[in-house]
Design a protein around this motif. Structure first.
Motif, PDB file in Angstrom:
ATOM      1  N   MET A  74     -22.723  39.059  24.718  1.00  0.00           N
ATOM      2  CA  MET A  74     -22.503  37.667  24.336  1.00  0.00           C
ATOM      3  C   MET A  74     -22.320  37.552  22.830  1.00  0.00           C
ATOM      4  O   MET A  74     -21.439  36.844  22.358  1.00  0.00           O
ATOM      5  N   GLU A  75     -23.140  38.270  22.061  1.00  0.00           N
ATOM      6  CA  GLU A  75     -23.006  38.227  20.609  1.00  0.00           C
ATOM      7  C   GLU A  75     -21.661  38.799  20.177  1.00  0.00           C
ATOM      8  O   GLU A  75     -21.013  38.264  19.276  1.00  0.00           O
ATOM      9  N   ALA A  76     -21.232  39.875  20.814  1.00  0.00           N
ATOM     10  CA  ALA A  76     -19.936  40.466  20.478  1.00  0.00           C
ATOM     11  C   ALA A  76     -18.804  39.504  20.831  1.00  0.00           C
ATOM     12  O   ALA A  76     -17.853  39.342  20.060  1.00  0.00           O
ATOM     13  N   LEU A  77     -18.925  38.841  21.978  1.00  0.00           N
ATOM     14  CA  LEU A  77     -17.904  37.880  22.395  1.00  0.00           C
ATOM     15  C   LEU A  77     -17.869  36.687  21.442  1.00  0.00           C
ATOM     16  O   LEU A  77     -16.796  36.219  21.064  1.00  0.00           O
ATOM     17  N   GLN A  78     -19.039  36.211  21.027  1.00  0.00           N
ATOM     18  CA  GLN A  78     -19.087  35.100  20.083  1.00  0.00           C
ATOM     19  C   GLN A  78     -18.451  35.491  18.752  1.00  0.00           C
ATOM     20  O   GLN A  78     -17.750  34.690  18.130  1.00  0.00           O
TER      21      GLN A  78
END
Length: 176
Positions: A74-78
């Motif tokens: 999720m952090e990478a996608l954000q």
């Protein structure tokens, strides 16, 4: 967290791994394993998470939850979404600048073309008047200089012209 507990001079490369810090950072042992250094930490001398929680005070370092794979994803996608948004904003700003430059160039071209037509028209009128034995006033009296565009910051020149009152305008010079 090791520097927070042991001080700013703590060197993690030369010191032993502190099992309690690993327990605090990793949220305890999940599936019987430490988050990092599982084979290096002495499990017999390291307190359990419930023991660490029991003796913790407000000034103790916080016990954190271990991040999951989904959180990393999720952090990478954000981060990707934020980078794409920033790139889109930069592209929109460049496009706006390009459009403004083209509009200004087109406005200048049209002003020059109109000035040339007015000069041609004045020359025609001057020749016609001289053929009848008359003379015309100088072009500056016939054709006043163009006014600079008056636009407000968030309003285009086209929309500004729509609001002008043209009821008093006349294409003829005032002496005719």
């Amino acid at each position: 967290m090791a520097r927070e507990v042991h001080g700013p001079d703590f060197d993690s490369s030369s010191e032993d791994i502190d099992g309690e810090i690993v327990m605090r950072v990793g949220g305890g042992k999940k599936h019987g394993r430490y988050w990092i250094g599982d084979g290096v930490i002495n499990t017999a001398s390291t307190a359990t998470l419930s023991q660490i929680q029991a003796r913790s005070t407000d000034s103790s370092p916080a016990i954190r939850l271990r991040p999951t794979i989904g959180q990393f994803q999720m952090e990478a996608l954000q981060a990707q979404v934020e980078a794409a948004r920033k790139q889109q904003e930069e592209m929109a700003a460049r496009m706006e600048q390009m459009v403004q430059r083209r509009l200004e160039a087109e406005r200048q071209r049209m002003e020059e073309e109109n000035r040339m037509r007015m000069d041609q028209m004045f020359q025609y009128m001057q020749n016609f008047a001289s053929s009848m034995g008359q003379s015309l006033p100088p072009p500056s009296m016939l054709f006043p200089p163009p006014q600079p565009p008056t636009t407000t910051p968030n309003q285009s020149a086209a929309s500004n012209n729509e609001d002008q009152d043209l009821s008093q305008w006349s294409p003829w010079p005032p002496w005719i």
